[in-house]
Design an enzyme around this catalytic site. Sequence first.
Site, PDB file in Angstrom:
ATOM      1  N   GLY A 138      -5.238   3.414  -1.415  1.00 48.77           N
ATOM      2  CA  GLY A 138      -6.310   3.956  -0.585  1.00 48.77           C
ATOM      3  C   GLY A 138      -5.754   4.680   0.622  1.00 48.77           C
ATOM      4  O   GLY A 138      -4.527   4.780   0.788  1.00 48.77           O
ATOM      5  N   GLU A 163       9.612  16.662  14.763  1.00 50.75           N
ATOM      6  CA  GLU A 163       9.949  16.413  13.353  1.00 50.75           C
ATOM      7  C   GLU A 163       9.072  17.321  12.486  1.00 50.75           C
ATOM      8  O   GLU A 163       7.844  17.244  12.558  1.00 50.75           O
ATOM      9  CB  GLU A 163       9.679  14.945  13.002  1.00 50.75           C
ATOM     10  CG  GLU A 163      10.070  14.612  11.572  1.00 50.75           C
ATOM     11  CD  GLU A 163       9.678  13.192  11.161  1.00 50.75           C
ATOM     12  OE1 GLU A 163       8.534  12.788  11.398  1.00 50.75           O
ATOM     13  OE2 GLU A 163      10.541  12.500  10.582  1.00 50.75           O
ATOM     14  N   GLY A 175      -5.069   0.997   4.657  1.00 51.75           N
ATOM     15  CA  GLY A 175      -3.854   0.672   5.418  1.00 51.75           C
ATOM     16  C   GLY A 175      -4.196  -0.188   6.624  1.00 51.75           C
ATOM     17  O   GLY A 175      -3.566  -1.223   6.881  1.00 51.75           O
ATOM     18  N   GLU A 194       9.847   1.439  10.444  1.00 53.28           N
ATOM     19  CA  GLU A 194      10.846   2.476  10.103  1.00 53.28           C
ATOM     20  C   GLU A 194      10.113   3.801  10.251  1.00 53.28           C
ATOM     21  O   GLU A 194       9.271   4.145   9.415  1.00 53.28           O
ATOM     22  CB  GLU A 194      11.304   2.311   8.644  1.00 53.28           C
ATOM     23  CG  GLU A 194      11.899   0.963   8.299  1.00 53.28           C
ATOM     24  CD  GLU A 194      13.367   0.862   8.629  1.00 53.28           C
ATOM     25  OE1 GLU A 194      14.024   1.900   8.829  1.00 53.28           O
ATOM     26  OE2 GLU A 194      13.865  -0.269   8.710  1.00 53.28           O
ATOM     27  N   GLY A 201      -5.066   5.611   4.719  1.00 53.59           N
ATOM     28  CA  GLY A 201      -4.508   4.804   5.794  1.00 53.59           C
ATOM     29  C   GLY A 201      -5.570   4.199   6.689  1.00 53.59           C
ATOM     30  O   GLY A 201      -5.522   3.006   7.018  1.00 53.59           O
ATOM     31  N   LYS A 244       0.856  -1.190   0.000  1.00 52.82           N
ATOM     32  CA  LYS A 244       0.000   0.000   0.000  1.00 52.82           C
ATOM     33  C   LYS A 244       0.894   1.243   0.000  1.00 52.82           C
ATOM     34  O   LYS A 244       1.485   1.605   1.019  1.00 52.82           O
ATOM     35  CB  LYS A 244      -0.926   0.052   1.224  1.00 52.82           C
ATOM     36  CG  LYS A 244      -1.975   1.137   1.016  1.00 52.82           C
ATOM     37  CD  LYS A 244      -2.607   1.644   2.290  1.00 52.82           C
ATOM     38  CE  LYS A 244      -2.000   2.901   2.834  1.00 52.82           C
ATOM     39  NZ  LYS A 244      -2.009   4.092   1.982  1.00 52.82           N
ATOM     40  N   CYS A 260      13.520  11.262   6.434  1.00 52.49           N
ATOM     41  CA  CYS A 260      13.380  10.902   7.844  1.00 52.49           C
ATOM     42  C   CYS A 260      14.686  11.022   8.619  1.00 52.49           C
ATOM     43  O   CYS A 260      14.692  11.369   9.788  1.00 52.49           O
ATOM     44  CB  CYS A 260      12.853   9.482   7.951  1.00 52.49           C
ATOM     45  SG  CYS A 260      13.777   8.346   6.925  1.00 52.49           S
TER      46      CYS A 260
HETATM   47  P1  NAD Z   1       2.061   8.447   7.783  1.00 50.58           P
HETATM   48  O1  NAD Z   1       2.407   7.638   8.973  1.00 50.58           O
HETATM   49  O2  NAD Z   1       1.003   9.457   7.908  1.00 50.58           O
HETATM   50  O3  NAD Z   1       1.619   7.498   6.582  1.00 50.58           O
HETATM   51  C1  NAD Z   1       2.436   6.433   6.142  1.00 50.58           C
HETATM   52  C2  NAD Z   1       1.556   5.390   5.474  1.00 50.58           C
HETATM   53  O4  NAD Z   1       0.689   4.846   6.457  1.00 50.58           O
HETATM   54  C3  NAD Z   1       0.667   5.929   4.365  1.00 50.58           C
HETATM   55  O5  NAD Z   1       0.584   4.968   3.329  1.00 50.58           O
HETATM   56  C4  NAD Z   1      -0.667   6.082   5.061  1.00 50.58           C
HETATM   57  O6  NAD Z   1      -1.772   5.997   4.177  1.00 50.58           O
HETATM   58  C5  NAD Z   1      -0.660   4.886   6.007  1.00 50.58           C
HETATM   59  N1  NAD Z   1      -1.526   5.023   7.175  1.00 50.58           N
HETATM   60  C6  NAD Z   1      -1.959   6.157   7.779  1.00 50.58           C
HETATM   61  N2  NAD Z   1      -2.778   5.847   8.812  1.00 50.58           N
HETATM   62  C7  NAD Z   1      -2.853   4.496   8.860  1.00 50.58           C
HETATM   63  C8  NAD Z   1      -3.523   3.574   9.709  1.00 50.58           C
HETATM   64  N3  NAD Z   1      -4.293   3.982  10.712  1.00 50.58           N
HETATM   65  N4  NAD Z   1      -3.360   2.253   9.488  1.00 50.58           N
HETATM   66  C9  NAD Z   1      -2.576   1.820   8.495  1.00 50.58           C
HETATM   67  N5  NAD Z   1      -1.926   2.639   7.635  1.00 50.58           N
HETATM   68  C10 NAD Z   1      -2.048   3.971   7.825  1.00 50.58           C
HETATM   69  O7  NAD Z   1       3.433   9.087   7.287  1.00 50.58           O
HETATM   70  P2  NAD Z   1       3.666  10.073   6.044  1.00 50.58           P
HETATM   71  O8  NAD Z   1       3.182  11.434   6.429  1.00 50.58           O
HETATM   72  O9  NAD Z   1       3.163   9.437   4.801  1.00 50.58           O
HETATM   73  O10 NAD Z   1       5.275  10.057   5.935  1.00 50.58           O
HETATM   74  C11 NAD Z   1       6.107  10.841   6.705  1.00 50.58           C
HETATM   75  C12 NAD Z   1       6.665  10.067   7.884  1.00 50.58           C
HETATM   76  O11 NAD Z   1       7.353   8.899   7.445  1.00 50.58           O
HETATM   77  C13 NAD Z   1       7.692  10.866   8.664  1.00 50.58           C
HETATM   78  O12 NAD Z   1       7.461  10.725  10.040  1.00 50.58           O
HETATM   79  C14 NAD Z   1       9.011  10.222   8.279  1.00 50.58           C
HETATM   80  O13 NAD Z   1      10.033  10.383   9.215  1.00 50.58           O
HETATM   81  C15 NAD Z   1       8.604   8.794   8.116  1.00 50.58           C
HETATM   82  N6  NAD Z   1       9.586   8.044   7.300  1.00 50.58           N
HETATM   83  C16 NAD Z   1      10.445   7.180   7.932  1.00 50.58           C
HETATM   84  C17 NAD Z   1      11.422   6.489   7.193  1.00 50.58           C
HETATM   85  C18 NAD Z   1      12.421   5.566   7.851  1.00 50.58           C
HETATM   86  O14 NAD Z   1      13.135   4.853   7.138  1.00 50.58           O
HETATM   87  N7  NAD Z   1      12.538   5.551   9.169  1.00 50.58           N
HETATM   88  C19 NAD Z   1      11.484   6.675   5.810  1.00 50.58           C
HETATM   89  C20 NAD Z   1      10.598   7.548   5.212  1.00 50.58           C
HETATM   90  C21 NAD Z   1       9.644   8.231   5.969  1.00 50.58           C
END
Ligand code: NAD
Length: 496
Positions: free
Chosen positions: A221, A399, A227, A265, A223, A190, A299
């Site tokens: 779709g 962050e 998700g 991650e 999250g 996803k 990140c």
């Molecule tokens: P997010 O957590 O909002 O979303 C990530 C994914 O999770 C998306 O596909 C989203 O649709 C899904 N999601 C959201 N709510 C969900 C739920 N309740 N259940 C299941 N899935 C759900 O993050 P974002 O805003 O897309 O990305 C930014 C974040 O990602 C930052 O905090 C960044 O640091 C982190 N990040 C970490 C790494 C790493 O390697 N540690 C790499 C890239 C990004």
Amino acid sequence: MSNQESAMASETLCFLHELPKMRSNEGSSADSGDQGTTNVFDPSTGEVLTKVHLCGREEVDKAVKTAQAAFPAWSAKSPEERAALLRRWADAIEQKQQVVAQLEALDVGKAIINAEGFDIPFGVACIRYYADLAVPAEYDVPLSVSDMDARVHRTPYGPCGFIFPWNFPFDLLMWNVSPALAAGNTIVVKPSMVTPLSTIYVCQLAEKAGIPSGVVNVVIGDGASVGAALAEHTGIKRMSFTGSTPVGKGIAEACGRNLVPCKLELGGKGAAVVFSDVDIEDTANKLAAALTLNTGQVCCTATRWIVDESIYDQFVEGTSAAFQRIRIGPSLSRETQMGPLTSRSQLQKVLGYLDKGKQQGAAILAEGEMRKEEEKSRGYFVKPVLLTGSEENICCAEEIFGPVAFLLKFKRESDAIEIVNHSQYGLANSVWSRDLTRANRVAERLVAGNNWINAHNVFAYGLPYGGVNHSGMGGGVNSPETFYDYLRNQTIARPL
Ligand code: NAD
């Protein structure tokens, strides 16, 4: 035709045009149910690029069942056969690298020179890295136990679930799914609804390259519904999530209920400790480049700069000069070094942090420059900013996920270490000094999955990458250990 459109390859335009019409329910597709469509935006213009069909819970269930059905045949293939198919996938992506790079740049707002020079070749290399590892890997480890013929047999889990954020859609996909597929698992992916394009395109290429239908499945779709449905599905045997810390905790809970291994991650608030013996201009340039990579939506990037007080003023001057040189522009322009932020909501979030930070007393020390075109455009452009103020300021503590760094001074080495470790996160830091004994000593004391020396954002296959504390758990990526993470152990023993 806009400047962005005229820079696109005809195949990129064609894909964007055809995408809203794609409705297929099998395997590696931009699957669709009756959940309607969502717009995908070009962050450089704020205009709609294309539409994608959305899935619902039913399509997630269908995708997991498809992955279950494909698992016996895929896992029964020899490592050599799977590796050969994965290499064909890498070749297919490489042949279409211009299209993949353009989709990634358009969708994320990433500078095309970075997508072409880093994201796409690095991701392709990842598939080949794990294909090469899979062939000589040890699938049976003999055990020396007295009076027993015993071994540990390593075998794939089954369907694995993957949920990704929007900042590096292609590389995160490659980093995570390559070891899983090479080890013999099938997958349901996803991507973020904000940036689904490269995932849909390259997963379609998987099937064209000969990876059997049903092995690679994509669900599009939001999250909260799609998700969550994937993370909660009892047919998923291993889960991998990359994204924010709060959402990651919810994924861990869902996996806990199913007792499924889960790799997280998550977010970060990386620091750079700069000692007085560095080449100040060179270090300021490198940290400015790290901060503005992918418009700060990285990140692991360094957003807290902790600088020896004796070089503080010179360091600010060096940063200011470095920021002024960074060319901000639309993602497909070859002049651009820093594109826009990825979404309007991310723009609002970054601007909101800057406002709150200033209300709490933060001062701007240095800022980049934007051309009039970008200032006037509807794209999601921001300038890089260097702030200073209290360690408790919201811009220093949280962050932001934009090109905003916070500068603090230190006098003693132990103070610098304390400031770095005063964070809930533990993803990546760097130490800058000509004295490598000191740099190594400090690096060992910084609590994080990755502590680099005289560089920031360093990636290579064979160099493990992962986070600790609120930055993640359950393993990382880019190393042989990651490959073995996708094989479960079973002990086979016969008394002699
Ligand atoms: P997010 O957590 O909002 O979303 C990530 C994914 O999770 C998306 O596909 C989203 O649709 C899904 N999601 C959201 N709510 C969900 C739920 N309740 N259940 C299941 N899935 C759900 O993050 P974002 O805003 O897309 O990305 C930014 C974040 O990602 C930052 O905090 C960044 O640091 C982190 N990040 C970490 C790494 C790493 O390697 N540690 C790499 C890239 C990004």
